[in-house]
Design a protein around this motif. Structure first.
Motif, PDB file in Angstrom:
ATOM      1  N   GLU A 182       0.835  -1.191   0.000  1.00 34.37           N
ATOM      2  CA  GLU A 182       0.000   0.000   0.000  1.00 34.37           C
ATOM      3  C   GLU A 182       0.873   1.245   0.000  1.00 34.37           C
ATOM      4  N   ALA A 183       0.328   2.338  -0.468  1.00 33.33           N
ATOM      5  CA  ALA A 183       1.075   3.586  -0.540  1.00 33.33           C
ATOM      6  C   ALA A 183       1.506   4.024   0.850  1.00 33.33           C
ATOM      7  N   ARG A 184       2.727   4.553   0.911  1.00 34.79           N
ATOM      8  CA  ARG A 184       3.254   5.066   2.172  1.00 34.79           C
ATOM      9  C   ARG A 184       3.859   6.435   1.950  1.00 34.79           C
ATOM     10  N   VAL A 185       3.937   7.196   3.027  1.00 37.03           N
ATOM     11  CA  VAL A 185       4.390   8.578   2.945  1.00 37.03           C
ATOM     12  C   VAL A 185       5.474   8.808   3.990  1.00 37.03           C
ATOM     13  N   PRO A 186       6.577   9.481   3.631  1.00 42.00           N
ATOM     14  CA  PRO A 186       7.606   9.792   4.620  1.00 42.00           C
ATOM     15  C   PRO A 186       7.160  10.918   5.551  1.00 42.00           C
ATOM     16  N   VAL A 187       7.220  10.665   6.839  1.00 43.26           N
ATOM     17  CA  VAL A 187       6.823  11.639   7.856  1.00 43.26           C
ATOM     18  C   VAL A 187       7.890  11.626   8.944  1.00 43.26           C
ATOM     19  N   GLU A 188       8.246  12.774   9.458  1.00 42.57           N
ATOM     20  CA  GLU A 188       9.252  12.815  10.519  1.00 42.57           C
ATOM     21  C   GLU A 188       8.677  12.227  11.799  1.00 42.57           C
ATOM     22  N   LEU A 189       9.411  11.269  12.367  1.00 39.54           N
ATOM     23  CA  LEU A 189       9.014  10.634  13.618  1.00 39.54           C
ATOM     24  C   LEU A 189      10.241  10.488  14.492  1.00 39.54           C
ATOM     25  N   LEU A 190      10.233  11.107  15.653  1.00 43.76           N
ATOM     26  CA  LEU A 190      11.356  11.095  16.578  1.00 43.76           C
ATOM     27  C   LEU A 190      12.632  11.592  15.918  1.00 43.76           C
ATOM     28  N   GLY A 191      12.490  12.635  15.110  1.00 48.19           N
ATOM     29  CA  GLY A 191      13.656  13.303  14.556  1.00 48.19           C
ATOM     30  C   GLY A 191      14.182  12.754  13.256  1.00 48.19           C
ATOM     31  N   SER A 192      13.598  11.683  12.733  1.00 43.53           N
ATOM     32  CA  SER A 192      14.055  11.097  11.479  1.00 43.53           C
ATOM     33  C   SER A 192      12.854  10.709  10.633  1.00 43.53           C
ATOM     34  N   PRO A 193      13.008  10.683   9.296  1.00 46.84           N
ATOM     35  CA  PRO A 193      11.885  10.302   8.446  1.00 46.84           C
ATOM     36  C   PRO A 193      11.569   8.818   8.553  1.00 46.84           C
ATOM     37  N   ALA A 194      10.298   8.504   8.639  1.00 43.36           N
ATOM     38  CA  ALA A 194       9.818   7.118   8.662  1.00 43.36           C
ATOM     39  C   ALA A 194       8.636   7.029   7.700  1.00 43.36           C
ATOM     40  N   MET A 195       8.407   5.824   7.176  1.00 42.25           N
ATOM     41  CA  MET A 195       7.327   5.619   6.221  1.00 42.25           C
ATOM     42  C   MET A 195       6.067   5.175   6.962  1.00 42.25           C
ATOM     43  N   LEU A 196       5.007   5.964   6.848  1.00 45.49           N
ATOM     44  CA  LEU A 196       3.727   5.611   7.458  1.00 45.49           C
ATOM     45  C   LEU A 196       2.718   5.272   6.368  1.00 45.49           C
ATOM     46  N   PRO A 197       1.837   4.312   6.622  1.00 42.44           N
ATOM     47  CA  PRO A 197       0.846   3.948   5.599  1.00 42.44           C
ATOM     48  C   PRO A 197      -0.152   5.064   5.376  1.00 42.44           C
ATOM     49  N   LEU A 198      -0.447   5.312   4.130  1.00 41.06           N
ATOM     50  CA  LEU A 198      -1.400   6.352   3.754  1.00 41.06           C
ATOM     51  C   LEU A 198      -2.839   5.886   3.921  1.00 41.06           C
ATOM     52  N   GLY A 199      -3.073   4.571   3.808  1.00 45.65           N
ATOM     53  CA  GLY A 199      -4.423   4.024   3.759  1.00 45.65           C
ATOM     54  C   GLY A 199      -5.361   4.476   4.859  1.00 45.65           C
ATOM     55  N   PRO A 200      -4.969   4.384   6.147  1.00 42.67           N
ATOM     56  CA  PRO A 200      -5.905   4.789   7.207  1.00 42.67           C
ATOM     57  C   PRO A 200      -6.347   6.243   7.093  1.00 42.67           C
ATOM     58  N   PHE A 201      -5.425   7.124   6.710  1.00 37.55           N
ATOM     59  CA  PHE A 201      -5.760   8.545   6.631  1.00 37.55           C
ATOM     60  C   PHE A 201      -6.620   8.829   5.401  1.00 37.55           C
ATOM     61  N   ARG A 202      -6.331   8.127   4.317  1.00 39.37           N
ATOM     62  CA  ARG A 202      -7.170   8.281   3.129  1.00 39.37           C
ATOM     63  C   ARG A 202      -8.592   7.773   3.413  1.00 39.37           C
ATOM     64  N   MET A 203      -8.690   6.660   4.139  1.00 36.29           N
ATOM     65  CA  MET A 203     -10.002   6.133   4.496  1.00 36.29           C
ATOM     66  C   MET A 203     -10.775   7.149   5.333  1.00 36.29           C
ATOM     67  N   ALA A 204     -10.104   7.768   6.306  1.00 34.58           N
ATOM     68  CA  ALA A 204     -10.771   8.769   7.149  1.00 34.58           C
ATOM     69  C   ALA A 204     -11.287   9.930   6.309  1.00 34.58           C
ATOM     70  N   ALA A 205     -10.491  10.362   5.324  1.00 33.85           N
ATOM     71  CA  ALA A 205     -10.906  11.476   4.473  1.00 33.85           C
ATOM     72  C   ALA A 205     -12.095  11.090   3.599  1.00 33.85           C
ATOM     73  N   MET A 206     -12.064   9.887   3.049  1.00 28.62           N
ATOM     74  CA  MET A 206     -13.166   9.445   2.186  1.00 28.62           C
ATOM     75  C   MET A 206     -14.466   9.302   2.963  1.00 28.62           C
ATOM     76  N   LEU A 207     -14.360   8.951   4.274  1.00 28.37           N
ATOM     77  CA  LEU A 207     -15.545   8.757   5.100  1.00 28.37           C
ATOM     78  C   LEU A 207     -15.980  10.046   5.805  1.00 28.37           C
ATOM     79  N   ASP A 208     -15.232  11.136   5.566  1.00 32.65           N
ATOM     80  CA  ASP A 208     -15.536  12.415   6.242  1.00 32.65           C
ATOM     81  C   ASP A 208     -15.603  12.220   7.763  1.00 32.65           C
ATOM     82  N   ALA A 209     -14.663  11.479   8.289  1.00 33.66           N
ATOM     83  CA  ALA A 209     -14.722  11.071   9.695  1.00 33.66           C
ATOM     84  C   ALA A 209     -13.791  11.894  10.581  1.00 33.66           C
ATOM     85  N   PRO A 210     -14.179  12.122  11.825  1.00 32.35           N
ATOM     86  CA  PRO A 210     -13.243  12.677  12.800  1.00 32.35           C
ATOM     87  C   PRO A 210     -12.246  11.610  13.224  1.00 32.35           C
ATOM     88  N   VAL A 211     -11.020  12.026  13.512  1.00 34.06           N
ATOM     89  CA  VAL A 211      -9.950  11.094  13.886  1.00 34.06           C
ATOM     90  C   VAL A 211      -9.345  11.541  15.210  1.00 34.06           C
TER      91      VAL A 211
END
Length: 319
Positions: free
Chosen positions: A215-244
């Motif tokens: 699945e698609a992943r996005v580099p995000v800074e975590l504890l001072g260094s870039p790490a790859m986090l999955p995009l899927g959960p956040f995309r799902m939240a956006a598609m469902l117009d849901a609070p997170v």
């Protein structure tokens, strides 16, 4: 940094599934052993045995040991000592041990503090459900304690099918009445089921820190260094117009836990044209709150694989 389209599979995606390729020691074997110890020896005696289990794990799990050495200096802000690694492994075993009692609804055995509970009450008062984004951090099971203060609260878990089968089997064995609904991700009707539960005012928990590798992943800074986090959960939240909301059950040693909720995003207020930017902001907010929890309770990080090396393998530059 732009959000990649759904069809994009970033370089290095296969490496992200390293955790999924090896047996996960937190699952069937260890929980069954902990269940036997807990039910036959009791919690105080069982915690003595935990030291032997933690020592065994520390010695005979070299890959996990290397991952621990990669993580701990980031959370501690100093070089890690062997005692830090041992404390992390012991916390891992202790939360699994406590899980047996929590599944039996023995919340009376624990000193549990709840932070951000008003966020849950606000969502329920609006008649809306919410997505709870957690991580492999601390204890998920202890979060069920909020049900004591919120009668009638509905909770579902959204996870991948293999993990869903494991957790269903374990919950059935220990306490069938404690079993929440599990929605298997990766199936065609998963999104519809999550949407239906949110419409009913339920909380749907998702562990948003791991990818299965395809699945698609996005580099995000975590504890001072870039790490790859999955995009899927956040995309799902956006598609469902849901609070997170962010969720974590931090273990502080002994019988002490803190359940924490923090706001991440509310996609119900985001115009469609601004979704990508909102997803970007939500991922960074999630990583920021996750890092805060790691620094507060370093031994609670239970991703025993090299989380940051995955970014190096992917060779994707952060923004």
């Amino acid at each position: 940094m732009s959000i990649p389209p759904a069809s994009e599979r970033p370089a290095g995606a296969t490496n992200a599934a390293e955790w999924a390729q090896r047996p996960e020691r937190s699952n069937t074997a260890m929980l069954r052993l902990m269940a036997w110890i807990s039910l036959h020896l009791g919690r105080p005696a069982g915690r003595v045995v935990l030291h032997l289990i933690a020592a065994y794990f520390l010695v005979f799990a070299p890959a996990a040991r290397r991952a621990s050495r990669a993580y701990l200096p980031r959370a501690l802000g100093r070089p890690a000592r062997i005692t830090d690694g041992y404390r992390q492994v012991f916390s891992f075993a202790a939360t699994i041990h406590d899980r047996v009692y929590l599944l039996k609804d023995r919340f009376d055995l624990f000193d549990i503090r709840i932070e951000g509970e008003e966020l849950i009450r606000e969502q329920l008062a609006r008649g809306r459900g919410a997505l709870l984004f957690g991580a492999h951090l601390g204890s998920f099971e202890v979060i069920r304690a909020i049900g004591r203060n919120q009668p009638g609260l509905k909770i579902a878990l959204a996870m991948y099918e293999d993990n869903a089968r494991k957790i269903n089997g374990l919950l059935n064995a220990l306490n069938p009445s404690a079993r929440p609904e599990v929605i298997a991700l990766g199936k065609l009707d998963a999104m519809l089921k999550v949407h239906a539960r949110l419409a009913e005012g339920a909380l749907v928990g998702v562990l948003a820190d791991r990818s299965l590798g395809d699945e698609a992943r996005v580099p995000v800074e975590l504890l001072g260094s870039p790490a790859m986090l999955p995009l899927g959960p956040f995309r799902m939240a956006a598609m469902l117009d849901a609070p997170v909301l962010f969720m974590a059950g931090l273990y502080h040693g002994g019988n002490r836990y803190t359940i924490r909720f923090a706001p991440i995003a509310d996609f119900s207020t985001v115009p469609r044209t601004q979704r990508d930017a909102a997803i970007h902001d939500a991922m960074h907010r999630y990583a920021t709150v996750l890092a805060q929890c790691c620094r507060e309770a370093p031994s609670n990080w239970f991703n025993f694989f090299d989380f940051w090396n995955d970014f190096d393998t992917a060779k994707v530059k952060p923004e």
